[in-house]
Design an enzyme around this catalytic site. Structure first.
Site, PDB file in Angstrom:
ATOM      1  N   LYS A  19       0.906  -1.130   0.086  1.00  0.00           N
ATOM      2  CA  LYS A  19      -0.229  -0.110   0.024  1.00  0.00           C
ATOM      3  C   LYS A  19       0.875   1.256   0.014  1.00  0.00           C
ATOM      4  O   LYS A  19       2.000   1.113   0.082  1.00  0.00           O
ATOM      5  CB  LYS A  19      -1.099   0.116   1.187  1.00  0.00           C
ATOM      6  CG  LYS A  19      -1.967  -1.298   1.252  1.00  0.00           C
ATOM      7  CD  LYS A  19      -3.097  -1.632   1.979  1.00  0.00           C
ATOM      8  CE  LYS A  19      -2.747  -1.748   3.418  1.00  0.00           C
ATOM      9  NZ  LYS A  19      -3.948  -2.035   4.241  1.00  0.00           N
ATOM     10  N   TYR A  59     -12.454  -2.313  -1.421  1.00  0.00           N
ATOM     11  CA  TYR A  59     -12.756  -2.363   0.062  1.00  0.00           C
ATOM     12  C   TYR A  59     -14.076  -2.442   0.119  1.00  0.00           C
ATOM     13  O   TYR A  59     -14.692  -2.014   1.288  1.00  0.00           O
ATOM     14  CB  TYR A  59     -12.064  -1.268   0.673  1.00  0.00           C
ATOM     15  CG  TYR A  59     -10.691  -1.563   1.019  1.00  0.00           C
ATOM     16  CD1 TYR A  59     -10.248  -2.662   1.411  1.00  0.00           C
ATOM     17  CD2 TYR A  59      -9.383  -0.838   0.545  1.00  0.00           C
ATOM     18  CE1 TYR A  59      -8.756  -2.895   1.809  1.00  0.00           C
ATOM     19  CE2 TYR A  59      -8.203  -0.864   0.906  1.00  0.00           C
ATOM     20  CZ  TYR A  59      -7.626  -2.172   1.621  1.00  0.00           C
ATOM     21  OH  TYR A  59      -6.631  -2.355   1.937  1.00  0.00           O
ATOM     22  N   THR A 103      -4.346  -7.891  11.085  1.00  0.00           N
ATOM     23  CA  THR A 103      -4.644  -6.517  10.583  1.00  0.00           C
ATOM     24  C   THR A 103      -4.199  -5.405  11.487  1.00  0.00           C
ATOM     25  O   THR A 103      -3.491  -4.526  10.836  1.00  0.00           O
ATOM     26  CB  THR A 103      -6.182  -6.232  10.607  1.00  0.00           C
ATOM     27  OG1 THR A 103      -6.814  -7.449   9.474  1.00  0.00           O
ATOM     28  CG2 THR A 103      -6.764  -4.991   9.789  1.00  0.00           C
ATOM     29  N   ASN A 124      -0.789  -0.043   7.665  1.00  0.00           N
ATOM     30  CA  ASN A 124      -0.198  -1.469   7.930  1.00  0.00           C
ATOM     31  C   ASN A 124       0.491  -2.212   6.648  1.00  0.00           C
ATOM     32  O   ASN A 124       0.437  -3.266   6.547  1.00  0.00           O
ATOM     33  CB  ASN A 124      -1.377  -2.366   8.490  1.00  0.00           C
ATOM     34  CG  ASN A 124      -2.478  -2.715   7.761  1.00  0.00           C
ATOM     35  OD1 ASN A 124      -2.712  -2.190   6.383  1.00  0.00           O
ATOM     36  ND2 ASN A 124      -3.558  -3.083   8.280  1.00  0.00           N
ATOM     37  N   HIS A 127      -1.587  -5.557   1.712  1.00  0.00           N
ATOM     38  CA  HIS A 127      -2.696  -6.358   1.462  1.00  0.00           C
ATOM     39  C   HIS A 127      -2.684  -7.518   1.055  1.00  0.00           C
ATOM     40  O   HIS A 127      -1.662  -7.830   0.335  1.00  0.00           O
ATOM     41  CB  HIS A 127      -3.734  -5.441   0.628  1.00  0.00           C
ATOM     42  CG  HIS A 127      -4.867  -6.189   0.272  1.00  0.00           C
ATOM     43  ND1 HIS A 127      -6.096  -6.186   0.983  1.00  0.00           N
ATOM     44  CD2 HIS A 127      -5.035  -7.000  -0.808  1.00  0.00           C
ATOM     45  CE1 HIS A 127      -6.923  -6.999   0.537  1.00  0.00           C
ATOM     46  NE2 HIS A 127      -6.284  -7.379  -0.710  1.00  0.00           N
ATOM     47  N   GLU A 138     -10.338  -9.931  -6.334  1.00  0.00           N
ATOM     48  CA  GLU A 138      -9.381  -8.881  -6.309  1.00  0.00           C
ATOM     49  C   GLU A 138      -8.436  -8.823  -7.455  1.00  0.00           C
ATOM     50  O   GLU A 138      -7.879  -7.842  -7.956  1.00  0.00           O
ATOM     51  CB  GLU A 138      -8.694  -8.876  -5.077  1.00  0.00           C
ATOM     52  CG  GLU A 138      -9.314  -8.515  -3.911  1.00  0.00           C
ATOM     53  CD  GLU A 138      -8.790  -8.852  -2.365  1.00  0.00           C
ATOM     54  OE1 GLU A 138      -7.817  -9.439  -2.416  1.00  0.00           O
ATOM     55  OE2 GLU A 138      -9.619  -8.511  -1.525  1.00  0.00           O
TER      56      GLU A 138
HETATM   57  P1  GDP Z   1      -6.875  -6.747   6.169  1.00  0.00           P
HETATM   58  O1  GDP Z   1      -7.725  -7.798   5.321  1.00  0.00           O
HETATM   59  O2  GDP Z   1      -6.111  -7.407   7.353  1.00  0.00           O
HETATM   60  O3  GDP Z   1      -6.061  -5.743   5.430  1.00  0.00           O
HETATM   61  O4  GDP Z   1      -8.194  -5.893   6.882  1.00  0.00           O
HETATM   62  P2  GDP Z   1      -9.535  -5.640   6.761  1.00  0.00           P
HETATM   63  O5  GDP Z   1      -9.951  -6.222   5.685  1.00  0.00           O
HETATM   64  O6  GDP Z   1     -10.414  -5.614   7.846  1.00  0.00           O
HETATM   65  O7  GDP Z   1      -9.300  -3.868   6.355  1.00  0.00           O
HETATM   66  C1  GDP Z   1      -8.753  -3.585   5.501  1.00  0.00           C
HETATM   67  C2  GDP Z   1      -7.929  -2.307   5.818  1.00  0.00           C
HETATM   68  O8  GDP Z   1      -8.695  -1.353   6.190  1.00  0.00           O
HETATM   69  C3  GDP Z   1      -6.773  -2.571   6.742  1.00  0.00           C
HETATM   70  O9  GDP Z   1      -5.642  -3.374   6.286  1.00  0.00           O
HETATM   71  C4  GDP Z   1      -6.401  -1.190   7.060  1.00  0.00           C
HETATM   72  O10 GDP Z   1      -5.608  -0.681   6.146  1.00  0.00           O
HETATM   73  C5  GDP Z   1      -8.149  -0.526   7.024  1.00  0.00           C
HETATM   74  N1  GDP Z   1      -8.520  -0.670   8.441  1.00  0.00           N
HETATM   75  C6  GDP Z   1      -9.100  -1.832   9.136  1.00  0.00           C
HETATM   76  N2  GDP Z   1      -9.568  -1.437  10.203  1.00  0.00           N
HETATM   77  C7  GDP Z   1      -9.301  -0.021  10.499  1.00  0.00           C
HETATM   78  C8  GDP Z   1      -9.348   0.916  11.342  1.00  0.00           C
HETATM   79  O11 GDP Z   1     -10.016   0.509  12.465  1.00  0.00           O
HETATM   80  N3  GDP Z   1      -8.955   1.907  11.338  1.00  0.00           N
HETATM   81  C9  GDP Z   1      -8.358   2.417  10.492  1.00  0.00           C
HETATM   82  N4  GDP Z   1      -7.710   3.646  10.225  1.00  0.00           N
HETATM   83  N5  GDP Z   1      -8.011   1.588   9.251  1.00  0.00           N
HETATM   84  C10 GDP Z   1      -8.607   0.321   9.374  1.00  0.00           C
HETATM   85 MG    MG Z   2      -9.290  -7.690   4.148  1.00  0.00          MG
END
Ligand code: GDP
Ligand code: MG
Length: 164
Positions: A19, A59, A103, A124, A127, A138
């Site tokens: 990212k 997303y 995450t 983080n 992805h 995706e």
């Molecule tokens: P991933 O699959 O581990 O990347 O996690 P998710 O699919 O749940 O969320 C996608 C992305 O959204 C995460 O990698 C973060 O960049 C962002 N994200 C998720 N939860 C949060 C949050 O609580 N706060 C913020 N600022 N970003 C979040």
């Molecule tokens: Mg995800």
């Protein structure tokens, strides 16, 4: 062949992206090295500033979250590109998630990418597809154009994937 390869086979494919924060911080090579060194095969790679539509679709399951607008802006504002990749290999979807870590980087196990390089959930750096269905969605979203994925045979394959 299905765009995410054949589920459970040696040719399973996953979508991995560094990212914009990871690109800005110079961590592209480190992420690539983790997958290369494990023996996975790179079948697609590009730097791209995604459109708002692409990021919102990518997303889509997070649309109702309070951080959604900020997340889409950070992915699309062009302060750095996303480095989008497709990696192929045995169980690579699930293994990719394990290698990336939780995450929230504070919950990510030592040795994972997020534990090694990040501190907060909103930055983080990486992805990875979370299921075969997500990988299909995706990969076609980011690499849907003909010719963007390369089928090639690794000379190392028999040394990485034979179990006899
Ligand atoms: P991933 O699959 O581990 O990347 O996690 P998710 O699919 O749940 O969320 C996608 C992305 O959204 C995460 O990698 C973060 O960049 C962002 N994200 C998720 N939860 C949060 C949050 O609580 N706060 C913020 N600022 N970003 C979040
Ligand atoms: Mg995800």
């Amino acid at each position: 062949k299905p765009i995410a390869g054949v589920k459970g086979s040696f040719s399973e494919r996953t979508f991995i992206a560094v990212k914009p924060d990871g690109v800005q911080r110079g961590l592209v090579a480190k992420v690539i090295a983790r997958f290369e060194e494990r023996g996975y095969k790179l079948v697609g790679l590009k730097a791209i500033v995604p459109s708002k539509e692409l990021a919102e679709e990518h997303y889509g399951d997070l649309k109702s979250k309070p951080f959604f607008g900020g997340l889409v802006d950070y992915m699309t504002n062009g302060k750095a590109p996303v480095v989008a990749m497709v990696w192929e290999g045995k169980d690579v979807i699930r293994q990719g998630r394990v290698m990336i870590g939780a995450t929230n980087p504070l919950d990510a196990a030592p040795g994972t990418i997020r534990n090694s390089y990040c501190q907060v959930i909103g930055r983080n750096i990486v992805h990875g597809s979370d299921s075969f269905e997500s990988a299909e969605k995706e990969i076609s979203l980011w690499f849907g154009k003909a010719g963007e994925l390369i089928d090639w045979t690794s000379a190392n394959e028999q040394w990485i994937l034979s179990d006899n």
